[in-house]
Design an enzyme around this catalytic site. Structure first.
Site, PDB file in Angstrom:
ATOM      1  N   LYS A  79       0.851  -1.188   0.000  1.00  0.00           N
ATOM      2  CA  LYS A  79       0.000   0.000   0.000  1.00  0.00           C
ATOM      3  C   LYS A  79       0.890   1.242   0.000  1.00  0.00           C
ATOM      4  O   LYS A  79       1.919   1.269   0.697  1.00  0.00           O
ATOM      5  CB  LYS A  79      -0.896  -0.025   1.244  1.00  0.00           C
ATOM      6  CG  LYS A  79      -1.983   1.047   1.279  1.00  0.00           C
ATOM      7  CD  LYS A  79      -2.853   0.878   2.527  1.00  0.00           C
ATOM      8  CE  LYS A  79      -3.962   1.916   2.618  1.00  0.00           C
ATOM      9  NZ  LYS A  79      -4.807   1.731   3.827  1.00  0.00           N
ATOM     10  N   SER A 154      -9.720   1.995   2.832  1.00  0.00           N
ATOM     11  CA  SER A 154      -8.790   2.718   1.994  1.00  0.00           C
ATOM     12  C   SER A 154      -7.780   1.838   1.262  1.00  0.00           C
ATOM     13  O   SER A 154      -7.178   2.283   0.299  1.00  0.00           O
ATOM     14  CB  SER A 154      -8.024   3.715   2.850  1.00  0.00           C
ATOM     15  OG  SER A 154      -7.203   3.056   3.793  1.00  0.00           O
ATOM     16  N   SER A 178     -10.028  -0.376   7.032  1.00  0.00           N
ATOM     17  CA  SER A 178      -9.417  -0.176   5.713  1.00  0.00           C
ATOM     18  C   SER A 178      -8.738  -1.394   5.105  1.00  0.00           C
ATOM     19  O   SER A 178      -8.346  -1.356   3.940  1.00  0.00           O
ATOM     20  CB  SER A 178      -8.405   0.974   5.776  1.00  0.00           C
ATOM     21  OG  SER A 178      -9.068   2.209   5.733  1.00  0.00           O
TER      22      SER A 178
END
Lengths: 487, 472
Positions: A79, A154, A178
């Protein structure tokens, strides 16, 4: 079966048996990325230069039979809010578009030592603030099961990359859901470990008292492998727990007879789609059939999770975002007439709407005159929520609930309605507030879109969660399905 | 004066830790700008602080030395504000539950007690460098993240003299316990008095002004005195003092307004989630208490009681721990304590001042001084030679006996040797000798002088006197 459709443990077995090379594995995923990335949009930056170097080193380790770990030669996506030396760590924000970190996150360091291949950095909601990856300053990421829908957020880029066959596994970060929410939306496995189990060093903070790094994988076994690689005390993170790490794979395959599972009524209320509630009850029946005892329980303070979370998380976020002032690194607006003007222009131009909204909220709840009514009160309720969990865990070993109230929604549908957007995390937030481990496991499809079951465990008892998740997974085949990349 | 002066004091002391508060960067003064920083003290995205245990040690030691209660559980907080020298745009500090609370410090020979409200640990900021005529400023982050201690008093100080005495005593203590070098010029000890006036007997406090930019103890006294005068004039004229921060200007000897209360920040303190709470258990506390050295006030009292020194001597000798320790060591060998005191306050301090050296850097040792005192005592050298020997030992480390031998400084106390010289002097000055015999006592002094001249000052004066009288 395509190489890019395989799991980490399947790929490892093939490497181990000499049926495949590290080069072939990397080649397959690189090819898949080339083929589908324009549709999926999972990555902010691809890192072929780094991956190719790692391919050579990993291939050497395999051929020399020296220092081979369960991740040697296997691709991973990271990420884009975790530091990888030399590669922009954008947080999907214009503010950090050109910020290149000079140091590695601890998890990145660990995975590199294990011999993993870093194929790229994945898209996210700006600074991990969002539930659809739509607040990214750079691009939309699509749900591989239906390209018109969001992948969740996210960690939407990471979940989409794994679901689309672009990477067998990925790292996400979870502050209010997330990892679990996008894993659920994309039909993959996602785990938020116990707070303190995995080092946060090098993870760009959204809200430090809630943030935790965890894996997104295609099945439960891979999740356990990743947990083994990521877990452990780190002297660079004072909040990381200095306690022994078990082998997370040991419970896999053991039966679940006699385990007590609680179903908190508060997480099954009318706000949850009926199809999802049904899917969870069906899953619970399956677990009961395998010998688990399932009981309905009540956790009265969970209903305050949402306001508590949006006070505490934004208070911390407002403070964490303050360093992006254009002085040292990142975006700096031009034409400022003095230092205050520079701050204002830099932050006005460099940060997106959702981030600004949370900065304003967070600043407000900490302001003199409002602190007691908001921040302090929320801290107290957080303690009550923790106490609800403590009480629940005197009666049961695990909790099970939906991960999300709905399946993946259409892109753009909630982007202008923050409250609706925030509600998509209503089931996942409590585990962050209580610092508990929680995971999402695929448990069915509704209109071609995946649904997820949430399992919440006792502190540092990821192994029991994984054991139940594995037992469930092995008696279903949701995890074997692959996304069609159409919409 | 019709007003009562009310002063509270805030002190910031840079702690003597090798590394910064939350990372391993060096804290050495004077390095190349921005050469002592890392992702942590620069607040790079994703970096996290890790507490420096030594810094906590220092706070506990200070809290004990200032009679504070040490918090068994202490937490850290973020103080949020934007400034280019603050890389994270918040300072990690303490708000609730500071490490030390409710202590006191006695000053003015114990006649005044200043209560300490709190002592806490926080990180320092970097330094802005403004270049005349340039449209930009530069930032040096070397100091950023260094460990800083804040000590806040209750508003117990009542005059400029007390303010200066408080800083003097506090600085002495901080140096004794080795937590801060106390250098006000380099800014490792910064003091910010806040001053207000009220009519005697009034219950409410007056409006206060806070003073910054105080770089010496003299400046504390002058700045506070100026501020008292400024405020009393305003009040005398029926005006009102405004709450503000004022800068002491050394050159003009005045204070200048920096900012008023209206511009004050809302720091939005809240707990720092990236650090765990500091738990001070019995073992830790006891270890710190056991390591606490004798403090200046106790030592002053002991020097007076045990050595019979005048209060003035005791004060001078205990100002620094180094000198006090030195005195104790010499006094263990030489028992004429006032003589020891004279040597230290005179020759030793003169040479330390002249050379700018610390006692440790010089070659002077307690054994050397004791030996010199003994040589004078035995009459081997006179006081004048002794001072020369002291200076040479100070610079070279040579032992006094070796210096005396090498330079032939030993006094001539040999009767036979002196007799010859004295007879020669009497013969060469027969007129003067006659005067003495005729009863002119003063003539003897001249003859003694001649003998000393002949012996290049090394004759034992008492013996010369005695022999001259006999022979005349």
């Amino acid at each position: 079966m395509n190489i890019y459709d395989m799991t980490l443990h399947q790929l490892w077995k093939m490497l181990h048996e000499g049926d495949i090379t590290v080069q072939e594995i990397y080649g397959s995923f690189a090819g898949r990325i080339e083929e589908v990335e324009s549709k999926v949009g999972a990555f902010v930056n691809l890192t072929p230069d780094i991956a190719e170097l790692q391919v050579h080193k990993a291939a050497d380790r395999w051929s020399e039979g020296r220092g081979v770990t369960p991740l040697t030669g296997l691709p991973l996506a990271i990420k884009d809010n975790m530091s990888l030396v030399g590669v922009p760590n954008t947080c999907s924000s214009k503010m950090l578009e050109n910020y290149i970190p000079p140091y590695n996150a601890t998890v990145v360091e660990k995975l590199a030592e294990d011999g993993a291949l870093f194929i790229g950095k994945t898209n996210l909601d700006e600074f991990a603030m969002g539930s659809s990856t739509e607040t990214s300053a750079f691009k939309l990421t699509r749900n591989p099961w239906n390209l018109g829908h969001v992948p969740g957020g996210s960690s939407g880029g990471s979940a989409a990359a794994v679901a689309a066959g672009e990477s067998p596994a990925a790292l996400g970060s979870d502050t209010g859901g997330s990892i679990r929410q996008p894993a659920s939306f994309c039909g993959v496995v996602g785990m938020k470990p116990t707070y303190g189990r995995v080092s946060r060093y090098g993870l760009v903070a959204f809200a430090g008292s809630l943030d935790q790094i965890g894996p997104i994988t295609r099945d439960v076994y891979d999740c356990a492998i990743m947990m083994n690689a990521l877990s452990g005390h780190d002297a660079c993170d004072s909040t990381s727990a200095d306690i022994p790490v078990p082998d997370h794979t040991t419970g896999l395959g053991q039966d679940i007879r006699g385990l007590r599972i609680g179903l908190p009524g508060e997480l099954f209320n009318e706000g949850i789609d009926a199809s999802i509630r049904e899917a969870i009850y069906t899953a619970v029946d399956l677990l009961t059939g395998m010998g688990a005892e399932c009981v309905e329980i009540s956790m009265p303070h969970l209903e305050y999770s949402m306001p508590v979370y949006y006070i505490l998380a934004t208070a911390e976020a407002g403070s964490n975002m303050a360093r992006y002032d254009g002085v040292q690194y990142g975006y700096r607006a031009s034409g400022a007439k003095d230092i205050l003007d520079m701050y204002i222009r830099t932050r006005s131009e460099g940060l997106g709407t959702e981030v600004k909204r949370r900065i304003v909220l967070g600043t407000y709840v900490l302001s003199s005159g409002y602190y007691d009514a908001f921040y302090l009160k929320a801290q107290k309720v957080r303690t009550l929520i923790k106490a609800d969990f403590d009480r629940a865990f005197t009666r049961v070993d695990l909790l099970v609930s939906p991960v999300t109230p709905t399946t993946a929604f259409k892109a753009g549908k909630r982007a202008d309605d923050p409250l609706q957007m925030y509600l998509s995390d209503i089931c996942t937030i409590p585990a962050n507030l209580a610092g508990l481990p929680a995971m999402s496991v695929p448990c069915g499809f509704d209109n071609g879109l995946p649904m997820g079951m949430q399992i919440i465990g006792k502190p540092f008892d990821e192994t029991t969660m994984l054991r139940v998740a594995y037992a469930y997974e092995q008696s279903t085949d949701w995890h074997k399905r692959r996304a069609v990349l159409a919409g | 004066m019709k007003y009562e002066v009310v002063i509270g004091m805030e002190i910031h002391a840079q702690l003597l830790t090798k590394s910064k508060l939350f990372c391993g960067c060096s804290t050495e003064f004077g390095a190349e700008p921005n050469s002592q920083c890392c992702p942590i003290c620069l607040g790079f995205p994703g970096s996290l602080p890790v507490m420096n245990r030594k810094a906590v040690d220092h706070i506990i030691t200070t809290a004990l030395a200032l009679n504070c209660t040490v918090a068994r559980e202490s937490i850290f907080a973020r103080k949020n504000y934007f400034y280019p020298d603050l890389p994270k745009a918040y300072q990690i500090s303490q708000d609730d539950q500071p490490l030390g609370e409710r202590g006191y410090l006695d000053i003015m020979d114990g006649s005044r007690r200043i209560k300490i409200r709190r002592i806490h640990l926080e990180e320092d900021a970097g330094k802005l460098v403004h270049i005349e005529g340039e449209p930009f400023s530069l930032v040096d982050y070397n100091r950023g993240g260094a460990s800083l201690m804040e000590i806040v008093t209750e508003p117990d100080i009542r005059s400029a003299e007390e303010a200066a005495a408080y800083i003097t005593e506090l600085r002495s203590i901080l140096r004794y316990i080795g937590v801060c070098d106390g250098n006000m010029e380099e800014g490792s000890l910064r003091c910010e008095p806040n001053i207000s006036l009220r009519l005697h007997g009034a219950k409410e406090f007056g409006v206060k002004a806070e003073l910054k930019n105080i770089n010496s103890i003299r400046a504390v006294q002058r700045g506070v005195a100026y501020e008292i005068e400024r405020q009393s004039q305003i009040l005398d004229e029926g005006g009102t003092v405004i709450q503000e921060t004022r800068r002491w200007d050394e050159a003009s000897g005045t204070t200048i307004s920096m900012r008023s209360k209206e511009e004050a920040h809302d720091y939005r303190y809240f707990s720092e989630a990236d650090l765990v709470r500091v738990v001070v258990d019995d073992a830790w506390l006891n270890r710190m208490a056991a390591a606490l050295p004798e403090l200046p006030q106790a030592r002053r009292e002991r020097f007076i009681a045990a050595y019979g020194l005048p209060a003035y001597d005791a004060g001078v000798l205990t100002e620094s721990k180094e000198i006090g320790d030195f005195f104790d060591k010499v006094a263990a060998i030489s028992h004429d304590y006032k003589v020891v005191s004279n040597w230290i306050m005179g020759e030793l301090m003169r040479l330390l001042n002249e050379t700018g050296q610390s006692l440790e850097q010089s070659h002077m040792t307690p054994e050397v001084l004791a030996e010199i005192i003994a040589l004078v005592d035995k009459g081997t050298i006179n006081l004048k030679s002794a001072k020369e020997v002291f200076e040479e030992s100070f610079h070279t480390g040579k032992t006094p006996s070796k210096i005396v031998a090498d330079r032939g400084m030993a006094q001539i106390s040999d009767e036979a040797a002196l007799s010859g010289i004295i007879e020669g002097v009497i013969a060469a000055n027969s007129k003067v000798a006659e005067d003495f015999r005729a009863g002119k006592e003063a003539a003897l002094g001249f003859l003694v002088g001649q003998v000393m001249k002949e012996t290049r000052g090394q004759a034992n004066p008492a013996m010369v006197n005695k022999l001259l009288r006999e022979k005349l």
